[in-house]
Scaffold this active site. Structure first.
Site, PDB file in Angstrom:
ATOM      1  N   HIS A 258       0.842  -1.194   0.000  1.00 27.72           N
ATOM      2  CA  HIS A 258       0.000   0.000   0.000  1.00 27.72           C
ATOM      3  C   HIS A 258       0.877   1.245   0.000  1.00 27.72           C
ATOM      4  CE1 HIS A 258      -3.249   2.769   1.002  1.00 27.72           C
ATOM      5  NE2 HIS A 258      -4.035   1.824   0.539  1.00 27.72           N
ATOM      6  N   ASP A 315      -7.852  -5.463  -0.638  1.00 31.18           N
ATOM      7  CA  ASP A 315      -8.351  -6.365  -1.674  1.00 31.18           C
ATOM      8  C   ASP A 315      -8.076  -7.837  -1.392  1.00 31.18           C
ATOM      9  OD1 ASP A 315      -9.407  -4.383  -3.439  1.00 31.18           O
ATOM     10  OD2 ASP A 315      -7.335  -3.758  -3.766  1.00 31.18           O
TER      11      ASP A 315
HETATM   12  N1  COA Z   1       4.076  -7.660  -4.873  1.00 32.01           N
HETATM   13  C1  COA Z   1       5.397  -7.643  -5.101  1.00 32.01           C
HETATM   14  N2  COA Z   1       6.182  -6.589  -4.872  1.00 32.01           N
HETATM   15  C2  COA Z   1       5.591  -5.494  -4.391  1.00 32.01           C
HETATM   16  C3  COA Z   1       4.234  -5.440  -4.101  1.00 32.01           C
HETATM   17  C4  COA Z   1       3.472  -6.581  -4.362  1.00 32.01           C
HETATM   18  N3  COA Z   1       2.141  -6.610  -4.146  1.00 32.01           N
HETATM   19  N4  COA Z   1       3.909  -4.231  -3.624  1.00 32.01           N
HETATM   20  C5  COA Z   1       5.043  -3.526  -3.605  1.00 32.01           C
HETATM   21  N5  COA Z   1       6.057  -4.293  -4.064  1.00 32.01           N
HETATM   22  C6  COA Z   1       7.453  -3.881  -4.183  1.00 32.01           C
HETATM   23  C7  COA Z   1       7.604  -3.014  -5.438  1.00 32.01           C
HETATM   24  O1  COA Z   1       7.860  -3.793  -6.590  1.00 32.01           O
HETATM   25  C8  COA Z   1       8.736  -2.115  -5.049  1.00 32.01           C
HETATM   26  O2  COA Z   1       9.916  -2.809  -5.271  1.00 32.01           O
HETATM   27  P1  COA Z   1      11.259  -2.072  -5.812  1.00 32.01           P
HETATM   28  O3  COA Z   1      11.610  -1.100  -4.720  1.00 32.01           O
HETATM   29  O4  COA Z   1      12.230  -3.175  -5.976  1.00 32.01           O
HETATM   30  O5  COA Z   1      10.867  -1.392  -7.093  1.00 32.01           O
HETATM   31  C9  COA Z   1       8.548  -1.933  -3.553  1.00 32.01           C
HETATM   32  O6  COA Z   1       7.795  -3.052  -3.101  1.00 32.01           O
HETATM   33  C10 COA Z   1       7.813  -0.668  -3.188  1.00 32.01           C
HETATM   34  O7  COA Z   1       6.545  -0.713  -3.764  1.00 32.01           O
HETATM   35  P2  COA Z   1       5.959   0.381  -4.741  1.00 32.01           P
HETATM   36  O8  COA Z   1       5.469  -0.265  -5.991  1.00 32.01           O
HETATM   37  O9  COA Z   1       6.896   1.540  -4.861  1.00 32.01           O
HETATM   38  O10 COA Z   1       4.712   0.854  -3.930  1.00 32.01           O
HETATM   39  P3  COA Z   1       3.682   1.912  -4.444  1.00 32.01           P
HETATM   40  O11 COA Z   1       3.345   2.748  -3.278  1.00 32.01           O
HETATM   41  O12 COA Z   1       4.126   2.607  -5.657  1.00 32.01           O
HETATM   42  O13 COA Z   1       2.466   0.990  -4.887  1.00 32.01           O
HETATM   43  C11 COA Z   1       0.744  -0.574  -4.710  1.00 32.01           C
HETATM   44  C12 COA Z   1       1.501   0.531  -4.004  1.00 32.01           C
HETATM   45  C13 COA Z   1      -0.490  -0.908  -3.906  1.00 32.01           C
HETATM   46  C14 COA Z   1       0.293  -0.101  -6.112  1.00 32.01           C
HETATM   47  C15 COA Z   1       1.652  -1.798  -4.843  1.00 32.01           C
HETATM   48  O14 COA Z   1       1.945  -2.284  -3.551  1.00 32.01           O
HETATM   49  C16 COA Z   1       1.041  -2.878  -5.692  1.00 32.01           C
HETATM   50  O15 COA Z   1       1.150  -2.846  -6.914  1.00 32.01           O
HETATM   51  N6  COA Z   1       0.329  -3.883  -5.059  1.00 32.01           N
HETATM   52  C17 COA Z   1      -0.309  -4.931  -5.815  1.00 32.01           C
HETATM   53  C18 COA Z   1      -1.616  -4.457  -6.401  1.00 32.01           C
HETATM   54  C19 COA Z   1      -2.650  -4.232  -5.355  1.00 32.01           C
HETATM   55  O16 COA Z   1      -2.907  -5.057  -4.502  1.00 32.01           O
HETATM   56  N7  COA Z   1      -3.337  -3.080  -5.450  1.00 32.01           N
HETATM   57  C20 COA Z   1      -4.389  -2.710  -4.544  1.00 32.01           C
HETATM   58  C21 COA Z   1      -3.979  -1.508  -3.726  1.00 32.01           C
HETATM   59  S1  COA Z   1      -5.103  -1.207  -2.412  1.00 32.01           S
END
Ligand code: COA
Length: 365
Positions: A258, A315
């Protein structure tokens, strides 16, 4: 010019009195009231709270509930339209058309007064479950079931989907789902909707903007992704290899992580407990056990490799509940919207009430 913040991380874009998140401590409040407390109420109560800013008294709630129930029905023309715009793999594609048609049929569509907009909110909140159930029934070549006014918001939705009233625990689970999905500050769909509202676009246009933004797999679409993942993993013993394989390919695991929470999402805690109870009543705990195994592996992997754990988001366990409630995956994102529409409309009103067009700058490279 200021440095670009990718994804607008940490940027405070506006003031709101609708909800509050403390991402470090895992606190969420709607209108100043803790989510744990709100989860025990009815969705109608929460919807009233979000839209009007205060909890309803007994009489206000009864009147609001009657209004919602009287607006649940959709007309034959709408059902004809639904048959024509039959969805392929994602019901939300048809839902946005259905909402657009509702706007055409709403005699107050062009009236942007608060009273008219509150009427539109009531229509949307009341009709979304009927539309989604009808879309599903039309897709299967069946006639939609009429709403049952004796049932709660959640129980009526499950009834219209399946043609039989849900058990008490199923009704409780879907009601909680709508409540916990109702509002979450400046998540992507709400932010997109506020941008639309800030141009003084009408409520329906703003809601459709929010709905389209909810669709993406990194936002509301993740719920469907989790449902599909549960099927793919199938048994708890597969969770470890599944996660390791996905992470080795730098793929996201749906339902984890998140932008704001750095601890357990308080909604996930409630969903997890509910999912456990629903699984117990169902008699087959497999999906719940698969989910728990995925949670353990993700926690361990992120802690070991990155020195910081990752937690399930809203979710994750809601998707487990959808599996037990037999909600088809292609409906999952739309079902999320049933709850969220109260928060969305509240944000429309807040934006209109103190508006300045939302128009940030870009750093030219
Ligand atoms: N699975 C695998 N890796 C994940 C992850 C997940 N669900 N969520 C975060 N990470 C990793 C990212 O790849 C990133 O890695 P890096 O530093 O090597 O690039 C790191 O953790 C930081 O995450 P980041 O993508 O920068 O977080 P964000 O704040 O930009 O995105 C979300 C937040 C929710 C979009 C992200 O956690 C995600 O895509 N989750 C899966 C989709 C989801 O469940 N969405 C519903 C949100 S309520």
């Amino acid at each position: 010019m200021q440095e670009t913040k990718k994804g607008l991380e940490g940027i405070v874009a506006l003031d709101t009195s609708i909800s509050f998140i403390d991402g470090m401590q895992g606190i969420l409040k709607y209108r100043g009231i803790d989510i744990e407390h709100l989860a025990e109420m009815s969705y109608e109560t929460i919807s009233y709270l979000l839209i009007n800013g205060i909890l309803p008294g007994e009489q206000e709630l009864a009147a609001y509930s009657n209004r919602l129930k009287s607006e649940r029905r959709i007309n034959g023309e709408m059902i004809d339209i639904m048959r024509v715009c039959n969805y392929g793999t994602e019901a939300l594609d048809s839902l946005r058309t259905a909402i657009s048609c509702t706007a055409h049929m709403d005699h107050e569509n062009d009236n942007n007064s608060l009273d008219a907009n509150k009427n539109k909110a009531v229509r949307l909140i009341a009709k979304l479950p009927t539309m989604i159930a009808a879309l599903y029934r039309c897709k299967s070549g069946d006639f939609p079931f009429q709403p049952d006014e004796t049932l709660s918001h959640g129980a009526n939705f499950l009834y219209m989907l399946r043609g039989e009233a849900p058990s008490a625990i199923e009704a409780e689970a879907i009601e909680k789902d709508f409540i916990l999905s109702a509002e979450h500050e400046l998540n992507p769909s709400t932010f997109a909707l506020r941008i639309a509202a800030s141009t003084l676009a009408d409520v329906y246009s703003a809601i459709i903007t929010g709905l389209c933004t909810l669709k993406g797999p990194l936002h509301g679409g993740a719920r469907r992704g989790v449902m599909e993942m549960l099927d793919e993993v199938a048994v708890p013993e597969n969770a470890n290899n599944y996660v390791l394989y996905k992470l080795s390919r730098k793929e996201k695991i749906m339902g984890f992580g998140h932008r704001v929470y750095r601890t357990y999402d308080p909604r996930s805690r409630i969903f997890k407990d509910m999912a456990k109870r629903v699984a117990k009543e169902n008699g087959d705990p497999t999906w719940y056990e698969v989910a728990e195994s995925l949670e353990h592996v993700m926690y361990r992997e992120f802690l070991d490799v990155r020195g910081r754990p990752i937690y399930p988001n809203v979710d994750f366990y809601s998707a487990v509940i959808y599996k037990y409630l037999r909600i088809p995956p292609e409906l999952a994102t739309s079902v999320f919207a049933i709850g969220r529409v109260s928060g969305w409309t509240a944000h429309c009103f807040e934006q209109y009430a103190d508006n300045r067009v939302i128009r940030p700058r870009a750093h030219y490279i």
